[in-house]
Design a protein around this motif. Structure first.
Motif, PDB file in Angstrom:
ATOM      1  N   ALA A  45       0.878  -1.082  -0.061  1.00 43.58           N
ATOM      2  CA  ALA A  45      -0.052   0.124   0.048  1.00 43.58           C
ATOM      3  C   ALA A  45       0.808   1.083  -0.215  1.00 43.58           C
ATOM      4  CB  ALA A  45      -0.928   0.037   1.248  1.00 43.58           C
ATOM      5  N   HIS A  46       0.514   2.076  -0.720  1.00 40.03           N
ATOM      6  CA  HIS A  46       1.222   3.547  -0.722  1.00 40.03           C
ATOM      7  C   HIS A  46       0.450   4.499   0.420  1.00 40.03           C
ATOM      8  CE1 HIS A  46       2.642   3.604  -5.092  1.00 40.03           C
ATOM      9  NE2 HIS A  46       2.081   2.254  -4.837  1.00 40.03           N
ATOM     10  N   LEU A  47       1.439   5.383   0.774  1.00 39.48           N
ATOM     11  CA  LEU A  47       1.160   6.572   1.888  1.00 39.48           C
ATOM     12  C   LEU A  47       0.913   7.618   1.268  1.00 39.48           C
ATOM     13  CD1 LEU A  47       3.603   5.450   4.672  1.00 39.48           C
ATOM     14  CD2 LEU A  47       1.068   4.502   4.480  1.00 39.48           C
ATOM     15  N   ALA A  48      -0.280   8.228   1.288  1.00 36.13           N
ATOM     16  CA  ALA A  48      -0.408   9.591   0.760  1.00 36.13           C
ATOM     17  C   ALA A  48      -0.835  10.543   1.700  1.00 36.13           C
ATOM     18  CB  ALA A  48      -1.790   9.559  -0.102  1.00 36.13           C
ATOM     19  N   PHE A  49       0.516  11.494   2.252  1.00 34.50           N
ATOM     20  CA  PHE A  49       0.566  12.300   3.272  1.00 34.50           C
ATOM     21  C   PHE A  49      -0.395  13.368   2.756  1.00 34.50           C
ATOM     22  CE2 PHE A  49       3.958   9.677   4.199  1.00 34.50           C
ATOM     23  CZ  PHE A  49       3.936   9.148   5.472  1.00 34.50           C
ATOM     24  N   THR A  50      -1.202  13.839   3.493  1.00 33.51           N
ATOM     25  CA  THR A  50      -2.076  15.150   2.954  1.00 33.51           C
ATOM     26  C   THR A  50      -1.853  16.148   3.972  1.00 33.51           C
ATOM     27  OG1 THR A  50      -4.319  14.539   3.934  1.00 33.51           O
ATOM     28  CG2 THR A  50      -3.722  13.348   2.190  1.00 33.51           C
ATOM     29  N   THR A  51      -2.102  17.455   3.063  1.00 37.18           N
ATOM     30  CA  THR A  51      -2.301  18.757   4.091  1.00 37.18           C
ATOM     31  C   THR A  51      -3.071  19.783   3.201  1.00 37.18           C
ATOM     32  OG1 THR A  51      -1.173  20.240   5.230  1.00 37.18           O
ATOM     33  CG2 THR A  51      -0.040  19.855   3.060  1.00 37.18           C
ATOM     34  N   HIS A  52      -3.312  21.067   3.679  1.00 33.85           N
ATOM     35  CA  HIS A  52      -4.224  21.743   2.865  1.00 33.85           C
ATOM     36  C   HIS A  52      -3.365  22.604   1.924  1.00 33.85           C
ATOM     37  CE1 HIS A  52      -7.009  25.037   2.320  1.00 33.85           C
ATOM     38  NE2 HIS A  52      -7.682  24.561   3.415  1.00 33.85           N
ATOM     39  N   SER A  53      -3.812  22.681   0.500  1.00 32.92           N
ATOM     40  CA  SER A  53      -3.150  23.331  -0.446  1.00 32.92           C
ATOM     41  C   SER A  53      -3.147  24.548  -0.085  1.00 32.92           C
ATOM     42  CB  SER A  53      -3.840  23.059  -1.857  1.00 32.92           C
ATOM     43  OG  SER A  53      -2.906  23.602  -2.827  1.00 32.92           O
ATOM     44  N   ILE A  54      -2.073  25.192  -0.627  1.00 40.44           N
ATOM     45  CA  ILE A  54      -2.239  26.865  -0.578  1.00 40.44           C
ATOM     46  C   ILE A  54      -1.806  27.147  -1.932  1.00 40.44           C
ATOM     47  CG2 ILE A  54      -1.954  27.071   2.181  1.00 40.44           C
ATOM     48  CD1 ILE A  54       1.137  27.385   1.704  1.00 40.44           C
ATOM     49  N   PRO A  55      -1.675  28.671  -2.137  1.00 37.64           N
ATOM     50  CA  PRO A  55      -1.273  29.155  -3.605  1.00 37.64           C
ATOM     51  C   PRO A  55       0.396  29.062  -3.418  1.00 37.64           C
ATOM     52  CG  PRO A  55      -2.815  30.699  -2.572  1.00 37.64           C
ATOM     53  CD  PRO A  55      -2.647  29.787  -1.373  1.00 37.64           C
ATOM     54  N   ASP A  56       1.064  28.660  -4.817  1.00 38.86           N
ATOM     55  CA  ASP A  56       2.210  28.459  -4.841  1.00 38.86           C
ATOM     56  C   ASP A  56       3.218  29.654  -4.256  1.00 38.86           C
ATOM     57  OD1 ASP A  56       1.454  26.023  -6.108  1.00 38.86           O
ATOM     58  OD2 ASP A  56       2.540  26.643  -8.136  1.00 38.86           O
ATOM     59  N   ALA A  57       2.492  30.677  -4.653  1.00 34.18           N
ATOM     60  CA  ALA A  57       3.476  32.050  -4.083  1.00 34.18           C
ATOM     61  C   ALA A  57       3.432  31.995  -2.573  1.00 34.18           C
ATOM     62  CB  ALA A  57       2.851  33.074  -4.489  1.00 34.18           C
ATOM     63  N   MET A  58       2.118  31.509  -1.889  1.00 33.10           N
ATOM     64  CA  MET A  58       2.476  31.517  -0.542  1.00 33.10           C
ATOM     65  C   MET A  58       3.424  30.719   0.131  1.00 33.10           C
ATOM     66  SD  MET A  58      -1.234  31.348   1.926  1.00 33.10           S
ATOM     67  CE  MET A  58      -1.922  32.636   1.190  1.00 33.10           C
ATOM     68  N   ALA A  59       3.351  29.471  -0.620  1.00 33.52           N
ATOM     69  CA  ALA A  59       4.158  28.510  -0.063  1.00 33.52           C
ATOM     70  C   ALA A  59       5.746  28.672  -0.332  1.00 33.52           C
ATOM     71  CB  ALA A  59       3.925  27.215  -0.931  1.00 33.52           C
ATOM     72  N   GLU A  60       6.079  29.562  -1.457  1.00 31.60           N
ATOM     73  CA  GLU A  60       7.362  29.815  -1.586  1.00 31.60           C
ATOM     74  C   GLU A  60       7.878  30.963  -0.655  1.00 31.60           C
ATOM     75  OE1 GLU A  60       6.898  30.967  -5.630  1.00 31.60           O
ATOM     76  OE2 GLU A  60       6.972  28.989  -6.379  1.00 31.60           O
ATOM     77  N   SER A  61       6.992  31.965  -0.037  1.00 33.44           N
ATOM     78  CA  SER A  61       7.207  32.781   0.727  1.00 33.44           C
ATOM     79  C   SER A  61       7.127  32.348   2.370  1.00 33.44           C
ATOM     80  CB  SER A  61       6.408  33.924   0.620  1.00 33.44           C
ATOM     81  OG  SER A  61       5.008  33.944   0.960  1.00 33.44           O
ATOM     82  N   SER A  62       6.884  31.110   2.434  1.00 34.55           N
ATOM     83  CA  SER A  62       6.691  30.774   4.056  1.00 34.55           C
ATOM     84  C   SER A  62       7.910  30.517   4.949  1.00 34.55           C
ATOM     85  CB  SER A  62       5.621  29.428   4.172  1.00 34.55           C
ATOM     86  OG  SER A  62       6.438  28.340   3.523  1.00 34.55           O
ATOM     87  N   GLY A  63       7.881  30.890   5.955  1.00 37.07           N
ATOM     88  CA  GLY A  63       8.941  30.544   6.984  1.00 37.07           C
ATOM     89  C   GLY A  63       9.655  32.015   7.205  1.00 37.07           C
ATOM     90  N   ALA A  64      10.658  31.762   8.018  1.00 40.08           N
ATOM     91  CA  ALA A  64      11.825  32.961   8.205  1.00 40.08           C
ATOM     92  C   ALA A  64      12.563  32.952   6.828  1.00 40.08           C
ATOM     93  CB  ALA A  64      12.631  32.344   9.602  1.00 40.08           C
ATOM     94  N   PRO A  65      13.235  34.305   6.815  1.00 39.91           N
ATOM     95  CA  PRO A  65      14.014  34.557   5.864  1.00 39.91           C
ATOM     96  C   PRO A  65      15.338  33.666   5.737  1.00 39.91           C
ATOM     97  CG  PRO A  65      13.547  36.472   7.015  1.00 39.91           C
ATOM     98  CD  PRO A  65      12.941  35.359   8.208  1.00 39.91           C
ATOM     99  N   ASP A  66      15.460  33.011   4.663  1.00 38.14           N
ATOM    100  CA  ASP A  66      16.695  31.854   4.671  1.00 38.14           C
ATOM    101  C   ASP A  66      17.940  32.764   4.008  1.00 38.14           C
ATOM    102  OD1 ASP A  66      15.621  30.722   1.384  1.00 38.14           O
ATOM    103  OD2 ASP A  66      15.822  32.523   2.100  1.00 38.14           O
ATOM    104  N   ASP A  67      17.988  33.941   3.634  1.00 37.54           N
ATOM    105  CA  ASP A  67      19.119  34.611   3.634  1.00 37.54           C
ATOM    106  C   ASP A  67      18.675  36.013   4.018  1.00 37.54           C
ATOM    107  OD1 ASP A  67      21.323  36.245   2.446  1.00 37.54           O
ATOM    108  OD2 ASP A  67      21.187  35.164   0.533  1.00 37.54           O
ATOM    109  N   PRO A  68      19.461  36.610   5.176  1.00 38.76           N
ATOM    110  CA  PRO A  68      19.215  38.007   5.559  1.00 38.76           C
ATOM    111  C   PRO A  68      19.679  39.018   4.670  1.00 38.76           C
ATOM    112  CG  PRO A  68      20.269  36.671   7.170  1.00 38.76           C
ATOM    113  CD  PRO A  68      20.148  35.733   5.914  1.00 38.76           C
TER     114      PRO A  68
END
Length: 378
Positions: free
Chosen positions: A187-210
């Protein structure tokens, strides 16, 4: 889980706020609730009634408020049983009990330093910064009313805390046992979460380069880490190495022309069936409890798609009020309190990403529409 490594001392905090999304509790609540969720976007009531059809399938009642009541009771029981004399309150972003009313109650009860547990484990605008914006709005309202000033601090992201991950491992193993015996090992495992806009996903989190001052990619990276941790633990427990797994998404709600994270769970089930997979387990790692987006998007839509395909599926339970999770919250409270007092403590986290930051940077998970004040940040 034991927190004996951390002193049972909640000072300087004098209250914990369980902060959640909220949901309707009667058919007449559905459209007003959706108006709260979508305020400022100009969506007509007729469209909201259409969007709310999945709530009406469940009598107009979202499970989320009752699940929060269960978590609230479990936290209070855990705290009392472990000598942590810290009152726990509950407020919602979009439905009663509203956040501003709960903060007003907290202030009236004489509390001044408040820790906040948001029912979202990951970095991202909707799961973190928007809650902090709501906190800032509510605190501004209390200031206008002349109430004493509250200081609020948000507990760190808990996606990789063992008290969150280990219940998901057990739930995945239990779901595998629901599948036909001859399909479990493949059996395969499908880990699911809420989809969000690509742009929001790309900007998520703390700054990776100050130097760039730009955050990036935390939402997907954190989910992939949890999926990997669960998949590896399941492989060890079952003795099945190399079991296929993938991070997939659900609950998309945006305009069709805006790119959102993919693949959708139903599309993924179709792909699995076409590739000859014998069965799948859906593991909703993006959700703390079995609320509407689990009950409808997975238990209703995705199961219907699987039945149409003839693909056996099972769905792992969410963490909910599992005692290991309530113990983890207690640990996080004591950890943050000790840190505020300048006492060094071990910060529990599984995997390679380590424990999350305590205080969000101003650039974390920016508002996609326009900058707004947010509480609990540097």
């Amino acid at each position: 889980m034991s927190d004996s490594r951390i002193p049972i001392d909640h000072t300087p905090y004098d209250a914990l706020l369980l902060l959640s999304f909220g949901g309707p509790e009667a058919p007449e609540d559905v459209v007003p609730f959706l108006e709260n969720v979508t305020r400022g976007r100009g969506i007509p009531k007729e469209r909201l009634a259409e969007v709310g059809k999945h709530y009406f399938l469940f009598g107009g009642v979202s499970p989320i408020n009752e699940q929060n009541r269960e978590l609230l009771a479990a936290l209070r029981k855990d705290f009392a049983g472990n000598g942590l004399d810290l009152p726990v309150y509950w407020g919602n972003r979009n439905w009663a009990p509203y956040l501003v009313d709960t903060l007003r109650e907290i202030a009236t009860d004489g509390h001044r330093r408040v820790l906040v547990l948001a029912t979202s484990a990951y970095a991202g605008y909707s799961g973190c910064r928007q809650y902090r914006e709501n906190l800032a709005d509510a605190l501004a309202t209390l200031a206008e009313e002349g109430l004493p000033e509250l200081r609020v601090d948000k507990l760190r992201h808990f996606y990789n805390h063992p008290g969150f991950v280990r219940p998901m491992i057990d739930a995945t193993l239990a779901a595998l046992d629901e599948l036909p015996a001859d399909a479990r090992d493949r059996a395969h495992l499908a880990f699911t979460t809420h989809s969000i806009p690509d742009a929001m996903a790309e900007s998520s989190g703390a700054p990776d380069d100050p130097a760039r001052g730009r955050p990036g990619g935390a939402y997907v990276a954190q989910h992939l880490e949890v999926a990997r941790l669960v998949a590896e633990a399941v492989a060890e427990a079952t003795g099945v190495a190399g079991r296929p797994w993938e991070l997939v998404f659900q609950s998309r709600s945006g305009a069709p022309h805006i790119p959102w994270l993919e693949p959708d769970i139903c599309d993924h089930l179709e792909s699995l069936h076409a590739a000859g997979a014998p069965a799948a387990v859906m593991v909703p790692i993006g959700f703390v409890s079995d609320h509407m987006e689990v009950k409808y998007d997975l238990d209703t839509e995705a199961r219907a798609k699987a039945a149409e395909l003839g693909l056996p599926v099972a769905r792992a339970a969410t963490v909910g009020a599992d005692p290991r999770f309530t113990a983890a919250v207690r640990e996080l409270v004591l950890e943050r309190a000790a840190t505020e007092r300048g006492v060094p403590v071990e910060r529990c986290a599984l995997g390679a990403l380590g424990a999350s930051h305590d205080v969000c940077a101003v650039a974390c998970c920016p508002n996609p529409r326009a900058p707004r004040p947010a509480a609990a940040q540097l």
